[in-house]
Design an enzyme around this catalytic site. Structure first.
Site, PDB file in Angstrom:
ATOM      1  N   CYS A 125       7.342   6.973 -17.236  1.00 46.80           N
ATOM      2  CA  CYS A 125       5.946   7.260 -16.853  1.00 46.80           C
ATOM      3  C   CYS A 125       5.009   6.083 -17.113  1.00 46.80           C
ATOM      4  CB  CYS A 125       5.453   8.507 -17.577  1.00 46.80           C
ATOM      5  SG  CYS A 125       6.392   9.963 -17.117  1.00 46.80           S
ATOM      6  N   HIS A 265      -2.266   8.705 -17.935  1.00 40.67           N
ATOM      7  CA  HIS A 265      -1.079   9.289 -17.302  1.00 40.67           C
ATOM      8  C   HIS A 265      -1.231  10.812 -17.319  1.00 40.67           C
ATOM      9  CE1 HIS A 265       2.909  10.361 -16.284  1.00 40.67           C
ATOM     10  NE2 HIS A 265       3.223  10.794 -17.499  1.00 40.67           N
ATOM     11  N   ASN A 295       3.020  16.119 -12.973  1.00 35.34           N
ATOM     12  CA  ASN A 295       3.398  14.798 -13.470  1.00 35.34           C
ATOM     13  C   ASN A 295       4.283  14.109 -12.428  1.00 35.34           C
ATOM     14  OD1 ASN A 295       4.403  12.569 -14.793  1.00 35.34           O
ATOM     15  ND2 ASN A 295       5.063  13.659 -16.635  1.00 35.34           N
TER      16      ASN A 295
HETATM   17  C1  LIG Z   1       6.708  21.250 -22.302  1.00 39.81           C
HETATM   18  C2  LIG Z   1       5.390  21.788 -22.881  1.00 39.81           C
HETATM   19  C3  LIG Z   1       4.432  22.147 -21.753  1.00 39.81           C
HETATM   20  C4  LIG Z   1       5.699  23.044 -23.662  1.00 39.81           C
HETATM   21  O1  LIG Z   1       4.499  23.524 -24.253  1.00 39.81           O
HETATM   22  P1  LIG Z   1       4.454  23.931 -25.803  1.00 39.81           P
HETATM   23  O2  LIG Z   1       3.151  24.506 -26.035  1.00 39.81           O
HETATM   24  O3  LIG Z   1       4.849  22.693 -26.566  1.00 39.81           O
HETATM   25  O4  LIG Z   1       5.545  25.005 -25.862  1.00 39.81           O
HETATM   26  P2  LIG Z   1       6.858  25.049 -26.799  1.00 39.81           P
HETATM   27  O5  LIG Z   1       7.862  24.050 -26.272  1.00 39.81           O
HETATM   28  O6  LIG Z   1       6.432  24.965 -28.226  1.00 39.81           O
HETATM   29  O7  LIG Z   1       7.333  26.482 -26.467  1.00 39.81           O
HETATM   30  C5  LIG Z   1       6.537  27.605 -26.792  1.00 39.81           C
HETATM   31  C6  LIG Z   1       7.172  28.805 -26.168  1.00 39.81           C
HETATM   32  O8  LIG Z   1       6.868  28.812 -24.770  1.00 39.81           O
HETATM   33  C7  LIG Z   1       8.083  29.027 -24.048  1.00 39.81           C
HETATM   34  N1  LIG Z   1       7.990  28.392 -22.754  1.00 39.81           N
HETATM   35  C8  LIG Z   1       8.332  27.120 -22.431  1.00 39.81           C
HETATM   36  N2  LIG Z   1       8.100  26.935 -21.121  1.00 39.81           N
HETATM   37  C9  LIG Z   1       7.603  28.097 -20.631  1.00 39.81           C
HETATM   38  C10 LIG Z   1       7.163  28.503 -19.363  1.00 39.81           C
HETATM   39  N3  LIG Z   1       7.191  27.686 -18.286  1.00 39.81           N
HETATM   40  N4  LIG Z   1       6.683  29.744 -19.223  1.00 39.81           N
HETATM   41  C11 LIG Z   1       6.613  30.587 -20.267  1.00 39.81           C
HETATM   42  N5  LIG Z   1       7.038  30.259 -21.492  1.00 39.81           N
HETATM   43  C12 LIG Z   1       7.505  29.020 -21.681  1.00 39.81           C
HETATM   44  C13 LIG Z   1       9.158  28.440 -24.931  1.00 39.81           C
HETATM   45  O9  LIG Z   1      10.419  28.998 -24.590  1.00 39.81           O
HETATM   46  C14 LIG Z   1       8.697  28.869 -26.298  1.00 39.81           C
HETATM   47  O10 LIG Z   1       9.067  30.195 -26.498  1.00 39.81           O
HETATM   48  P3  LIG Z   1       9.603  30.669 -27.945  1.00 39.81           P
HETATM   49  O11 LIG Z   1       8.440  30.438 -28.888  1.00 39.81           O
HETATM   50  O12 LIG Z   1       9.921  32.100 -27.728  1.00 39.81           O
HETATM   51  O13 LIG Z   1      10.774  29.795 -28.242  1.00 39.81           O
HETATM   52  C15 LIG Z   1       4.730  20.755 -23.826  1.00 39.81           C
HETATM   53  O14 LIG Z   1       5.502  20.612 -24.980  1.00 39.81           O
HETATM   54  C16 LIG Z   1       4.564  19.394 -23.207  1.00 39.81           C
HETATM   55  O15 LIG Z   1       3.803  19.215 -22.264  1.00 39.81           O
HETATM   56  N6  LIG Z   1       5.218  18.380 -23.780  1.00 39.81           N
HETATM   57  C17 LIG Z   1       5.053  16.999 -23.340  1.00 39.81           C
HETATM   58  C18 LIG Z   1       5.759  16.805 -22.046  1.00 39.81           C
HETATM   59  C19 LIG Z   1       5.534  15.446 -21.510  1.00 39.81           C
HETATM   60  O16 LIG Z   1       4.484  14.878 -21.671  1.00 39.81           O
HETATM   61  N7  LIG Z   1       6.555  14.936 -20.827  1.00 39.81           N
HETATM   62  C20 LIG Z   1       6.512  13.744 -20.100  1.00 39.81           C
HETATM   63  C21 LIG Z   1       6.229  12.569 -20.925  1.00 39.81           C
HETATM   64  S1  LIG Z   1       5.606  11.409 -19.862  1.00 39.81           S
END
Ligand SMILES: CC(C)(COP(=O)(O)OP(=O)(O)OC[C@H]1O[C@@H](n2cnc3c(N)ncnc32)[C@H](O)[C@@H]1OP(=O)(O)O)[C@@H](O)C(=O)NCCC(=O)NCCS
Length: 346
Positions: A125, A265, A295
């Protein structure tokens, strides 16, 4: 161990972004459609990521070069540049059409650019800002006059549409800029590129490369898709995007009030908001496209510039910041050099 002193990549001859163009595919993948594929809801996706929809490139045999060449074609037309006048083309991508030749080579052929250097930059990214940094160095060295930098990714080719934590985040797109020697004092003032390979474990593609070449078994185990530990990536992304933006502000003797636009980004709306908050920049001065494109990896920053071009005025101070797989992170401080309103209307 003492920290290495900061090196400034100040251009001997300053480079400037003199044009911008973008391309996104027509097909829209909405949150409602994703909710039919995996256990999720529109509410969860909007609240946790800020994404409402993203574009997906459909059509057999269409790869990243299809979008990149469309963006480059549009850029050449808009800037009245003949293919023969381009000296170098750099394509930032993590989803090349093929392992080789490079997507940059393919794009040149598709738009009629011949007999020049062209290559891909792979920094996930952060790829667009890495490529912009390289372009600025070529201009500074006097070894190129007109450089096309295109950031393009077809992330839908790497996404597991059974993995709800990842598939909601990404979309496909391309954005291209023209980089030339600055005519006045405005242009690419300063850039920073950084990496830390220890971040690999949190965000990578397990199979398909030389370490684990593709086999029926790797495919069956879904190892060719993006593996991401979202929460770990999230924390580092906020810290590094804010850090690189703050470094640029300090070493260019700016204050947050003087920054006209933060161009972050677009990975997650919450990462964008947190970065802006840490920098003390109000959201009205932050470029945001994540709600409609998700993204798009190397394409997010040029697509932001394309989207906001009509609001950009000569002298506007832009701080760009990106973070991605690797880990990689990067930033650029740019003073805008042309009337974006006139250019976007042309
Ligand atoms: C992926 C992301 C959106 C997840 O959000 P989060 O708030 O961190 O969520 P978590 O990973 O802690 O998961 C929380 C819960 O939501 C759930 N969950 C994840 N995706 C889900 C979705 N699409 N819909 C519903 N629930 C979801 C998980 O299973 C978890 O459930 P659990 O508590 O029962 O295990 C977030 O971590 C993120 O954006 N990370 C950075 C990604 C990024 O920048 N990537 C590219 C780098 S350039």
């Amino acid at each position: 161990m003492t920290k290495k002193p900061e090196t400034r990549h100040r251009a001997a001859a300053r480079a400037a972004i003199t044009g911008v163009y973008g391309y996104v595919p027509d097909d829209v993948l909405s949150n409602a459609e994703l909710a039919r594929l995996v256990e999720t809801t529109d509410l969860w996706i909007v609240e946790r990521t800020g994404i409402k929809e993203r574009r997906i490139l459909k059509g057999e045999g269409l790869g990243t070069s299809h979008m990149a060449s469309a963006a480059v074609k549009g850029l050449l037309e808009k800037t009245a540049t003949r293919p023969a006048d381009v000296d170098l083309l750099i394509c930032a991508t993590t989803t090349p059409d093929l392992v080789f030749p490079s997507t940059a080579n393919l794009v040149c052929d598709m738009v009629g650019i011949r007999n020049i250097g062209s290559f891909d930059v792979q920094a996930a990214c952060s790829g667009f800002l890495y490529a912009l940094t390289i372009a600025a160095q070529f201009i500074a060295a006097g070894s190129a006059r007109k450089i096309v930098v295109v950031g393009a990714d077809k992330m839908s080719a790497l996404i597991d549409y059974t993995d709800r934590a990842t598939c909601v985040l990404f979309g496909d797109g391309a954005g291209a800029v023209m980089v030339e020697r600055a005519q006045g004092r405005h242009g690419i003032v300063d850039t920073i590129i950084r990496s830390d390979g220890a971040g690999m474990q949190f965000l990578h593609q397990k199979a398909g490369g030389s370490r684990l070449p593709p086999t029926a078994d790797t495919v069956a185990r879904r190892l060719h898709y993006v593996h991401q530990e979202g929460a770990a990536v999230y924390k580092v992304a906020v810290a590094k995007m804010a850090e690189v933006a703050a470094d640029l502000i300090v070493r260019n003797k700016l204050t947050a009030d003087e920054v006209d636009w933060l161009v972050p980004h677009q990975a997650n709306r919450r990462i964008i908001d947190a970065t802006a908050e840490r920098m003390g920049i109000p959201l009205a001065r932050v470029m945001i496209t994540i709600h409609k494109y998700g993204n798009t990896t190397a394409a997010t920053i040029p697509l932001c510039l394309w989207d906001y071009e009509s609001r950009l005025k000569p002298g506007d101070k832009l701080v760009m910041a990106a973070f991605g797989g690797g880990f990689t992170w990067a930033g650029a401080y740019v003073t805008w050099c042309y009337d974006g309103d006139a250019a976007s209307a042309a």
